[in-house]
Every structure is written in structure tokens, then in C-alpha cells.
Design an enzyme around this catalytic site. Structure first.
Site, short mmCIF file in Angstrom:
data_model
loop_
_atom_site.label_atom_id
_atom_site.label_comp_id
_atom_site.label_asym_id
_atom_site.label_seq_id
_atom_site.Cartn_x
_atom_site.Cartn_y
_atom_site.Cartn_z
N SER A 145 0.70 -1.24 -0.03
CA SER A 145 0.10 0.04 0.04
C SER A 145 0.99 1.20 0.11
O SER A 145 1.79 1.45 0.74
CB SER A 145 -1.01 0.02 1.16
OG SER A 145 -1.63 1.19 1.33
N TYR A 160 -3.28 -0.66 10.01
CA TYR A 160 -3.05 -1.12 8.63
C TYR A 160 -1.94 -0.83 7.75
O TYR A 160 -1.17 -1.79 7.23
CB TYR A 160 -4.33 -0.37 7.77
CG TYR A 160 -4.39 -0.57 6.26
CD1 TYR A 160 -4.87 -1.64 5.86
CD2 TYR A 160 -3.59 0.44 5.22
CE1 TYR A 160 -4.78 -1.71 4.16
CE2 TYR A 160 -3.59 0.29 3.96
CZ TYR A 160 -4.35 -0.76 3.48
OH TYR A 160 -4.32 -1.19 2.27
N LYS A 164 1.06 -3.22 6.52
CA LYS A 164 1.50 -3.23 4.94
C LYS A 164 3.04 -2.95 4.83
O LYS A 164 3.64 -3.41 4.06
CB LYS A 164 0.64 -2.20 4.14
CG LYS A 164 -0.64 -2.61 4.03
CD LYS A 164 -1.00 -4.02 3.07
CE LYS A 164 -2.33 -3.82 2.68
NZ LYS A 164 -2.55 -5.23 1.82
N THR A 195 -12.28 -0.29 -5.65
CA THR A 195 -12.74 -1.67 -5.43
C THR A 195 -13.77 -1.58 -4.35
O THR A 195 -14.03 -0.89 -3.37
CB THR A 195 -11.43 -2.43 -5.02
OG1 THR A 195 -11.10 -2.14 -3.85
CG2 THR A 195 -10.39 -2.24 -5.89
N1 LIG Z 1 -8.60 -0.58 -3.17
C1 LIG Z 1 -7.50 0.47 -2.29
O1 LIG Z 1 -7.68 1.70 -2.41
C2 LIG Z 1 -6.06 -0.04 -2.08
C3 LIG Z 1 -5.10 0.74 -1.72
C4 LIG Z 1 -3.87 0.14 -1.41
C5 LIG Z 1 -4.06 -1.33 -1.07
N2 LIG Z 1 -4.89 -2.13 -1.39
C6 LIG Z 1 -4.87 -3.32 -0.80
O2 LIG Z 1 -5.24 -4.18 -1.84
C7 LIG Z 1 -5.35 -5.46 -1.66
C8 LIG Z 1 -6.69 -5.98 -2.46
O3 LIG Z 1 -7.80 -4.94 -1.93
P1 LIG Z 1 -9.00 -4.42 -2.81
O4 LIG Z 1 -8.83 -3.08 -3.03
O5 LIG Z 1 -8.94 -5.26 -4.29
O6 LIG Z 1 -10.34 -5.00 -2.16
P2 LIG Z 1 -11.40 -6.00 -2.22
O7 LIG Z 1 -12.26 -6.05 -3.47
O8 LIG Z 1 -12.27 -5.92 -1.12
O9 LIG Z 1 -10.61 -7.41 -1.99
C9 LIG Z 1 -10.15 -8.09 -0.92
C10 LIG Z 1 -9.85 -9.40 -1.06
O10 LIG Z 1 -9.37 -9.95 0.28
C11 LIG Z 1 -10.26 -11.01 0.78
N3 LIG Z 1 -10.47 -10.71 2.25
C12 LIG Z 1 -10.42 -9.71 2.87
N4 LIG Z 1 -10.25 -10.31 4.30
C13 LIG Z 1 -9.99 -11.86 4.17
C14 LIG Z 1 -9.94 -12.73 5.33
N5 LIG Z 1 -9.97 -12.29 6.55
N6 LIG Z 1 -9.80 -13.91 4.83
C15 LIG Z 1 -9.91 -14.30 3.44
N7 LIG Z 1 -10.05 -13.54 2.66
C16 LIG Z 1 -10.14 -12.12 2.99
C17 LIG Z 1 -11.90 -10.53 0.32
O11 LIG Z 1 -12.73 -11.63 0.22
P3 LIG Z 1 -14.18 -11.77 1.14
O12 LIG Z 1 -14.62 -10.57 0.53
O13 LIG Z 1 -14.58 -13.12 0.61
O14 LIG Z 1 -13.71 -11.40 2.52
C18 LIG Z 1 -11.53 -10.25 -0.99
O15 LIG Z 1 -11.35 -11.22 -2.01
C19 LIG Z 1 -5.91 -5.34 -0.17
O16 LIG Z 1 -4.61 -6.08 0.46
C20 LIG Z 1 -5.68 -3.84 0.27
O17 LIG Z 1 -5.26 -3.62 1.54
C21 LIG Z 1 -6.24 -1.39 -1.71
#
Ligand SMILES: NC(=O)c1ccc[n+]([C@@H]2O[C@H](COP(=O)([O-])OP(=O)(O)OC[C@H]3O[C@@H](n4cnc5c(N)ncnc54)[C@H](OP(=O)(O)O)[C@@H]3O)[C@@H](O)[C@H]2O)c1
Length: 260
Positions: A145, A160, A164, A195
């Protein structure tokens, strides 16, 4: 899509957190380019829907696991050891995000992030051990992140970001330790990407406009898409990135370069 047709043919990818957002987009690009994917998520309905959507494009298996539950992680590690020893690609994309001031964090808030890191550590260990035993090398991409590089006043996220930053550090250490086995380990540090993660703390009907409010925060003038991150991830997973390991790539619309 820029990856070549069939570029990933004969290769298996495990995506932890592959049911939505970036993880799903990465799985979609890999299966569309001939690879197989194993997607892991916590919510069975989402898992079924994502597996069904991807099945039209290639070979996909889904596994339900909760990374916050040690027993569930142990079971997943066992499945990885027995059923997916042939995986040569791993993406760690699971995550949750709920901004909160440092002084208001509870032990439960803290554990929520750290338990995902703990699970990521031991899942990665199991996959890497399989890769070493298989002697075909491999590639691992961790989704870190931008918030681990700098704090943002609107989204306070101390626990968080501490987690990260640890994931970024793990990336460097594994990049070093596993290079002798032909295993490359890299991370991507995204800024704001549209997302479902934001639905965890913003009402669903307000998420779209709330995220759009961050467009101007990025020098490129817009927030990212899951596909923006998948393009970088699939490159890092591919042999085209054969000389890249231990790195943390900013895929952030320019935020680490400067702010508008
Ligand atoms: N979106 C942003 O702006 C952003 C920015 C920087 C970094 N990130 C990072 O990017 C990564 C992907 O996130 P995303 O934005 O694509 O969000 P997302 O669409 O919510 O995807 C998150 C994924 O993680 C799974 N997950 C969460 N908690 C879990 C748990 N306890 N056990 C198993 N699976 C779990 C979710 O599955 P379920 O829904 O089934 O729980 C989902 O498949 C994350 O690590 C996030 O911190 C996101």
C-alpha cells in the site's frame, strides 16, 4: 490487455483474496492468458460468483478460508501442500481497510490487520516450499500500500499501514532469500483504487462518489482501477520481469512523486 495470448499456459496461480477487486482482476488476466487459477476468499457466495465468472475464461478452483482464523489458515495451508504443489505463481491480495484515528484503535482493530499478515506469512511459506521442491522457480506478488509509504490525513490508518509496511519488508527479505531458487518476490503499493474494499466503511450507495473525490489527489487525475493494478501484477508474475525481485512498485497515479 497487453499480455500475450497463452503467455501463462501450463502455469497455476494462487490468489489469496481473489474474489473481488485487484485479486479478481489479476486472476481474470491470468486465466484469459491460458493459466489456471485458484482463488481464495472468505465469503462463500462471493467465491461462488467469482469462480463462475472466471470459469468461462479458463480453469478455476475456489477455496473458502478466513485469514483471521488460525484453524482456517491451517486447513488452507494443508490444501496448498497437497492439491496445489504445482503452483508457480502466488498473489497475496487479501486485505481490509477501515480508516480510524490512532487514539481510537482497539486491540481487535489491530489484530484484524496483523492476523492477515500472519496468515500471509505462513501461506507464502507453504507455497514457496512447494516452489522450491518443484524446482521450476516461481513468482510472488504482494499487494502492499501507498499508505505504508506516507500517511494521508483523510484516511488515518496506523495499524493497517504498519501491517503493509511489514509486507513490503517481507517482500525484500523473500526476494533475497528465495532468489537462489529462481523465485522472484515483488510488491505493488497502490494509492486509491476503485474496489469493494471501501464498502467496509462507506455506505454502498455513496462509495462511487466518495472514491471519485480522490481523483484529484493523484497527479494522473484519476483513481486507479483493479485492471491498472492487474497489468502491473501480471507483468511482475511473467518471465518478462525476470530481472526484478525484492522490489516495491508504486502503482499510484503518481502520488509518491507528488500531490496536486
Ligand atoms: N483499494 C484500494 O484503494 C487499495 C489501496 C492500497 C492497497 N490496497 C490493498 O489491495 C488489496 C486488495 O484489495 P481490494 O482493494 O482489491 O479490495 P477487495 O475487492 O475488498 O478485495 C479484498 C479481497 O480480500 C479478501 N479478504 C479480506 N479479508 C479476508 C480474510 N480475513 N480472509 C480471507 N480473505 C479475505 C476478500 O474476500 P471476502 O470479500 O470474501 O472477504 C477479497 O477477495 C488489499 O490488500 C488492500 O489492502 C487497496
Amino acid at each position: 490487455m497487453t499480455i500475450a495470448e497463452q503467455e501463462f499456459k501450463g502455469r497455476k496461480l494462487i490468489v489469496i483474496g481473489g474474489t473481488s477487486g485487484m485479486g479478481y482482476a489479476i486472476a481474470e488476466q491470468i486465466v484469459s492468458a491460458g493459466g489456471d487459477a485458484v482463488i481464495v476468499g472468505r465469503n462463500q457466495e462471493k467465491l461462488d460468483a467469482a469462480s463462475a465468472a472466471l470459469a468461462g475464461k479458463g480453469t478455476v478452483q475456489g477455496h473458502e478460508a478466513d485469514l483471521s482464523d488460525a484453524q482456517s489458515v491451517e486447513k488452507l495451508v494443508e490444501v496448498i501442500r497437497t492439491d496445489h504443489a504445482d503452483a508457480t505463481m502466488l498473489v497475496n491480495a487479501a486485505g481490509v481497510f477501515a480508516p480510524k484515528p490512532f487514539l481510537e484503535h482497539t486491540p481487535e482493530d489491530y489484530d484484524r490487520y496483523m492476523s492477515i499478515n500472519r496468515a500471509t506469512f505462513f501461506i507464502t511459506q507453504a507455497v514457496a516450499a512447494n516452489m522450491v521442491a518443484g524446482a521450476k522457480g516461481g513468482a510472488i506478488v504482494n499487494i502492499g500500500s501507498m499508505w505504508a509509504h506516507q500517511a494521508v490525513a483523510a484516511t488515518p490508518s496506523s495499524a493497517y499501514s504498519m501491517a503493509k509496511a511489514g509486507l513490503h519488508s517481507l517482500t525484500q527479505h523473500l526476494g533475497m532469500e528465495l532468489s537462489a531458487n529462481g523465485i522472484r518476490v515483488n510488491a505493488i503499493a497502490p494509492a486509491v483504487v476503485r474496489t469493494p474494499i471501501y464498502e467496509g466503511f462507506i455506505p454502498r450507495e455513496e462509495v462511487h462518489s466518495a472514491i471519485s473525490g480522490f481523483d484529484s489527489f493523484h497527479p494522473i487525475g484519476r483513481v486507479g482501477t483493479p485492471e491498472d493494478i492487474a497489468e502491473v501484477a501480471t507483468f511482475l508474475l511473467s518471465d518478462r520481469a525476470g530481472w526484478v525481485t525484492g522490489s516495491v512498485w508504486d502503482a499510484d497515479g503518481g502520488v509518491m512523486a507528488g500531490r496536486n
